[in-house]
Enzyme design. Structure first.
Site, PDB file in Angstrom:
ATOM      1  N   ASP A 182     -19.601  11.377  -3.287  1.00 49.44           N
ATOM      2  CA  ASP A 182     -19.274  11.233  -4.712  1.00 49.44           C
ATOM      3  C   ASP A 182     -20.532  10.933  -5.530  1.00 49.44           C
ATOM      4  OD1 ASP A 182     -19.662   8.648  -3.872  1.00 49.44           O
ATOM      5  OD2 ASP A 182     -17.848   7.835  -4.797  1.00 49.44           O
ATOM      6  N   SER A 183     -21.678  10.800  -4.843  1.00 48.87           N
ATOM      7  CA  SER A 183     -22.961  10.737  -5.548  1.00 48.87           C
ATOM      8  C   SER A 183     -23.186  12.036  -6.326  1.00 48.87           C
ATOM      9  CB  SER A 183     -24.117  10.482  -4.570  1.00 48.87           C
ATOM     10  OG  SER A 183     -24.097  11.406  -3.506  1.00 48.87           O
ATOM     11  N   ASP A 220     -15.934  12.851   0.341  1.00 42.43           N
ATOM     12  CA  ASP A 220     -15.806  11.476  -0.139  1.00 42.43           C
ATOM     13  C   ASP A 220     -14.532  11.256  -0.949  1.00 42.43           C
ATOM     14  OD1 ASP A 220     -17.223   9.158   0.194  1.00 42.43           O
ATOM     15  OD2 ASP A 220     -18.825   9.686  -1.211  1.00 42.43           O
ATOM     16  N   LYS A 258     -14.397  10.228   3.798  1.00 40.10           N
ATOM     17  CA  LYS A 258     -15.091   8.931   3.835  1.00 40.10           C
ATOM     18  C   LYS A 258     -14.489   8.034   2.751  1.00 40.10           C
ATOM     19  CE  LYS A 258     -19.473   8.330   2.303  1.00 40.10           C
ATOM     20  NZ  LYS A 258     -19.208   7.409   1.172  1.00 40.10           N
ATOM     21  N   GLU A 265     -14.773   4.098   0.964  1.00 43.16           N
ATOM     22  CA  GLU A 265     -15.559   2.862   0.807  1.00 43.16           C
ATOM     23  C   GLU A 265     -14.679   1.632   1.022  1.00 43.16           C
ATOM     24  OE1 GLU A 265     -17.909   2.651  -2.755  1.00 43.16           O
ATOM     25  OE2 GLU A 265     -18.834   4.606  -2.409  1.00 43.16           O
ATOM     26  N   GLU A 318     -24.734   1.125   4.231  1.00 40.53           N
ATOM     27  CA  GLU A 318     -25.679   1.432   3.155  1.00 40.53           C
ATOM     28  C   GLU A 318     -26.360   0.156   2.655  1.00 40.53           C
ATOM     29  OE1 GLU A 318     -24.205   3.989   0.051  1.00 40.53           O
ATOM     30  OE2 GLU A 318     -25.990   3.679  -1.190  1.00 40.53           O
TER      31      GLU A 318
HETATM   32  O1  KIV Z   1     -22.034   9.653  -2.003  1.00 35.45           O
HETATM   33  C1  KIV Z   1     -22.903   9.694  -1.112  1.00 35.45           C
HETATM   34  O2  KIV Z   1     -23.770  10.576  -1.072  1.00 35.45           O
HETATM   35  C2  KIV Z   1     -22.857   8.664  -0.085  1.00 35.45           C
HETATM   36  C3  KIV Z   1     -23.991   8.554   0.865  1.00 35.45           C
HETATM   37  C4  KIV Z   1     -25.245   8.206   0.193  1.00 35.45           C
HETATM   38  C5  KIV Z   1     -23.685   7.674   2.011  1.00 35.45           C
HETATM   39  O3  KIV Z   1     -21.923   7.932  -0.041  1.00 35.45           O
END
Ligand code: KIV
Length: 278
Positions: A43-44, A82, A111, A113, A180
């Protein structure tokens, strides 16, 4: 194609797991041709691709678009999608629908959090056949609660809480955990305590694998150089030079040259269409 079973094998053999975050088809094609094990569609994307100052604006629909693009570019790489902000905090049916959307877009795993308060959601997803990767330490979706993008688990109490949470994720059936921005000794303790692999980012060398954002390792953003990123290319400089050369060539009429131009007249019956396409 690597699978989540390979994660367990890597953990057992001690081979490092190499993960890269990317968001689109062309960069996924580069990764497809590389020795990288798997792709995280993080989600980055909200920050790197869309210019937001946090990951909070990411939505399920946005993540699904990026996941689908990545799968088109890298059909043979294990792809993890994510869960965006709060998608796992609105009850199990909402989370199941979110997982369905991400997996139908092409993710083979998701993934999520954190763990506290959504243990039941993670457990239900795993039981429902959705492979879940945990994410602890600096959880960027909690940036406002954490007071910024800061290193976590710096004192004994916080380190013990992190270890407890990592064990919970393992217990709930997660196949791996991202750690992280935590001190290297803390990441080492967690890694040694778990049977599932840990994937570090800013967590030192003792995790079972590493993840970096593609743009960071390629040095595409000149202004972003945190301690945990190693640049394998000065991408921003190379790209700027290329763009400046293009601008110069256009201005001096060096581009396009004869070979880069079409010389025949209007194509009859579609002749020339194929050569004009990519
Ligand atoms: O969103 C992302 O790219 C991440 C990684 C940096 C672990 O969660």
């Amino acid at each position: 194609m690597k699978t989540i079973q390979d994660f367990a094998r890597y953990r057992a053999s001690g081979d490092a797991i190499v993960m890269v975050t990317c968001y689109d088809a062309w960069s996924a094609r580069l990764i497809e041709a590389s020795e990288i094990d798997c792709i995280l569609v993080g989600d980055s994307a909200a920050m790197v691709m869309h210019g937001h100052d946090s990951t909070l604006p990411a939505t399920i629909e946005l993540m699904a678009e990026h996941i689908a693009a990545v799968r088109r570019g890298a059909p043979e790489k294990l792809t993890i999608g994510d869960f965006p902000f709060l998608a796992h905090r609105q009850g199990t049916p909402h989370a199941v629908a979110a997982a369905e959307c991400l997996m139908k877009a092409g993710a083979q795993a998701v993934k999520i959090e954190g763990v506290r308060g959504h243990e039941d959601v993670i457990g239900s997803l795993v039981e429902g056949g959705v492979p879940v990767m945990g994410h602890l330490g600096l959880t960027p979706q909690s940036v406002h609660q954490l007071g910024g993008f800061r290193v976590q688990a710096r004192d004994e109490r916080a380190a013990a809480a992190l270890l407890h949470d990592a064990r919970s994720l393992q217990q709930l059936g997660c196949f791996a955990v991202v750690l992280e921005a935590v001190p290297s000794p803390v990441a080492r303790t967690v890694t040694e305590a778990l049977a599932i692999p840990t994937i570090g980012i800013g967590a030192g060398p003792h995790t079972s694998g590493q993840v970096l954002v593609l743009h960071d390792l390629l040095g595409l953003d000149e202004g972003f150089q945190p301690r945990f990123v190693r640049r394998y290319l000065q991408g921003h400089e190379l790209i700027r030079q290329a763009l400046d050369r293009y601008a110069e060539d256009v201005r001096t009429h060096e581009f396009p040259n004869d070979e880069e131009s079409y010389h025949d007249t209007v194509p009859a019956h579609g002749r020339g269409v194929a050569t004009a396409s990519r």
